[in-house]
Structure formats: structure tokens, C-alpha cells
Design a protein around this motif. Structure first.
Motif, PDB file in Angstrom:
ATOM      1  N   CYS A  86     -36.481  36.742 -10.142  1.00  0.00           N
ATOM      2  CA  CYS A  86     -37.269  37.810 -10.742  1.00  0.00           C
ATOM      3  C   CYS A  86     -36.349  38.625 -11.642  1.00  0.00           C
ATOM      4  CB  CYS A  86     -37.854  38.697  -9.644  1.00  0.00           C
ATOM      5  SG  CYS A  86     -38.695  40.160 -10.280  1.00  0.00           S
ATOM      6  N   GLU A 103     -42.546  35.466  -3.432  1.00  0.00           N
ATOM      7  CA  GLU A 103     -41.792  35.547  -2.175  1.00  0.00           C
ATOM      8  C   GLU A 103     -42.507  34.777  -1.054  1.00  0.00           C
ATOM      9  OE1 GLU A 103     -38.983  36.795   0.813  1.00  0.00           O
ATOM     10  OE2 GLU A 103     -38.822  36.698  -1.354  1.00  0.00           O
ATOM     11  N   LEU A 111     -37.136  41.243   0.469  1.00  0.00           N
ATOM     12  CA  LEU A 111     -36.962  39.890  -0.079  1.00  0.00           C
ATOM     13  C   LEU A 111     -35.997  39.059   0.756  1.00  0.00           C
ATOM     14  CD1 LEU A 111     -36.846  40.423  -3.937  1.00  0.00           C
ATOM     15  CD2 LEU A 111     -38.805  39.928  -2.475  1.00  0.00           C
ATOM     16  N   LEU A 138     -44.444  39.781  -7.409  1.00  0.00           N
ATOM     17  CA  LEU A 138     -43.258  39.537  -6.579  1.00  0.00           C
ATOM     18  C   LEU A 138     -43.625  39.049  -5.179  1.00  0.00           C
ATOM     19  CD1 LEU A 138     -40.199  39.529  -6.181  1.00  0.00           C
ATOM     20  CD2 LEU A 138     -40.351  41.978  -5.690  1.00  0.00           C
ATOM     21  N   GLN A 151     -38.798  45.625  -0.853  1.00  0.00           N
ATOM     22  CA  GLN A 151     -39.778  44.538  -0.750  1.00  0.00           C
ATOM     23  C   GLN A 151     -39.451  43.570   0.385  1.00  0.00           C
ATOM     24  OE1 GLN A 151     -42.669  43.685  -2.821  1.00  0.00           O
ATOM     25  NE2 GLN A 151     -42.516  45.847  -3.262  1.00  0.00           N
ATOM     26  N   VAL A 211     -33.181  38.622  -7.341  1.00  0.00           N
ATOM     27  CA  VAL A 211     -33.422  39.474  -8.505  1.00  0.00           C
ATOM     28  C   VAL A 211     -32.271  39.366  -9.506  1.00  0.00           C
ATOM     29  CG1 VAL A 211     -34.925  41.078  -7.276  1.00  0.00           C
ATOM     30  CG2 VAL A 211     -32.467  41.527  -7.351  1.00  0.00           C
ATOM     31  N   CYS A 229     -46.439  44.488 -10.287  1.00  0.00           N
ATOM     32  CA  CYS A 229     -45.221  43.758  -9.947  1.00  0.00           C
ATOM     33  C   CYS A 229     -44.953  43.791  -8.441  1.00  0.00           C
ATOM     34  CB  CYS A 229     -44.035  44.369 -10.685  1.00  0.00           C
ATOM     35  SG  CYS A 229     -44.294  44.554 -12.459  1.00  0.00           S
ATOM     36  N   SER A 230     -45.135  44.940  -7.834  1.00  0.00           N
ATOM     37  CA  SER A 230     -44.818  45.124  -6.417  1.00  0.00           C
ATOM     38  C   SER A 230     -45.925  44.675  -5.480  1.00  0.00           C
ATOM     39  CB  SER A 230     -44.525  46.605  -6.137  1.00  0.00           C
ATOM     40  OG  SER A 230     -43.366  47.014  -6.824  1.00  0.00           O
TER      41      SER A 230
END
Length: 182
Positions: free
Chosen positions: A81, A65, A99, A61, A97, A104, A56-57
């Protein structure tokens, strides 16, 4: 979930920054609804087993992004997300992250995830109830396209990734654009 189906009406308990609150945690609770996120716009929603987890990381994601402008050019207004994590965890993950584009959605109790049939047990990993990995193109609250990883079941031994990748979703969006242009 099937295409043409309207998303369930759910309340999401979120935390939003409030400049009037002093101190190290300047956030307040805010209730958001499915309509707040999905009404009157075309969005990509992707869901994953957990914030701060490796796939996911590292891939999913960041891919959404970094590809945000490509999604915008393909007719998407927002990218969301969602994870069965609380608002505190989701906000800290978004911060970690860096973002700027993806927003989210905390589904802390798993209610939305359960109602769309994607809630699975991940007890084999010590997670408890979590979301299966999927993505969707949602137009005004109605599922336009659905991308689900294979093997949906409780305590699946693997973490499949590909069907719900940003590359797969963007390719579908571009195919739709090309079909309309032809």
C-alpha cells in the motif's frame, strides 16, 4: 501507466523497527529502492489519497489485508500500500489497522507517484499533492495489469472507488490463472 512498463527507480525513506534502540520510538531510518520492493517477485501495489482517510481505512486497505491468502493463492508474493504520506504516518496507520500482511510504502515527497503520472492536487480537501487511487499487478518491477479509478484530475470533487478494489484485482488474477489452466 501502461502495462509492460518498468516502474521508475526511486528511493523511499522508511522507518524500521530496531531492537537495539531503546525508548518509546525504537525505529531508525532506512532507504529502500524500487528494486527492494519489486525485484524478483510478483506483487500487488495499490495507492490511495491518504492514510487514515475513510475509503482507504474502511474498504481498500482492509480488503487487501483480509484477502491476503486469496491473493497468495492467485500467485502474488506480497501486497504493498503506497501513499503520499511520510514514514511516521504510514507506520502509525499500519499499526492502527493491525496490519499483518499488507506492507506500507511511504512516498513522502510524492516522487514515485509523480513519476508514474498519478500525482494530483487535492487542495479542495486540504491535502495538497496526493496519489490518485489505483492498483497494479507488478511482476519483477514491470506493470502486468493496471487498475485506475476514473476521473484522474486535480481537485476532483469525488473519491471514486471500484476499479482499484481488492475484489477487482483478485478477479483479474483469477481470470489469468483460469486462462493459463485452460
Amino acid at each position: 501507466m501502461q502495462t509492460g512498463v518498468k516502474l521508475p527507480s526511486v528511493n523511499f525513506k522508511t522507518r524500521v523497527r530496531d531492537e537495539s534502540i531503546e525508548g518509546p520510538n525504537p525505529f531508525r531510518w532506512e532507504m529502500k529502492t524500487t528494486a527492494d520492493y519489486f525485484a524478483n517477485k510478483r506483487v500487488v501495489l495499490f495507492a490511495l489519497p491518504g492514510a487514515f482517510t475513510p475509503t482507504c481505512s474502511t474498504y481498500q486497505l482492509p480488503g487487501f489485508e483480509n484477502g491476503f491468502e486469496d491473493f497468495r493463492a492467485a500467485g502474488v508474493d506480497d501486497i504493498y500500500c503506497l501513499s503520499v504520506n511520510d514514514a511516521f504516518v504510514m507506520n502509525q496507520w499500519a499499526k492502527a489497522q493491525g496490519l499483518q500482511n499488507v506492507k506500507v510504502i511511504p512516498d513522502g515527497s510524492g516522487e514515485f507517484t509523480r513519476r508514474i503520472g498519478m500525482l494530483v492536487a487535492k487542495d479542495n480537501l486540504g491535502f495538497g499533492q496526493r496519489s490518485w487511487r489505483y492498483a497494479a499487478v507488478v511482476n519483477d518491477g514491470v506493470v502486468e495489469a493496471w487498475f485506475e479509478e476514473p476521473g484522474l484530475c486535480d481537485n476532483f470533487g469525488e473519491d471514486p472507488y471500484g476499479e482499484s478494489s481488492p475484489e477487482t484485482v483478485l478477479a483479474w488474477l483469477r481470470d489469468q490463472q483460469n486462462a493459463k489452466a485452460a
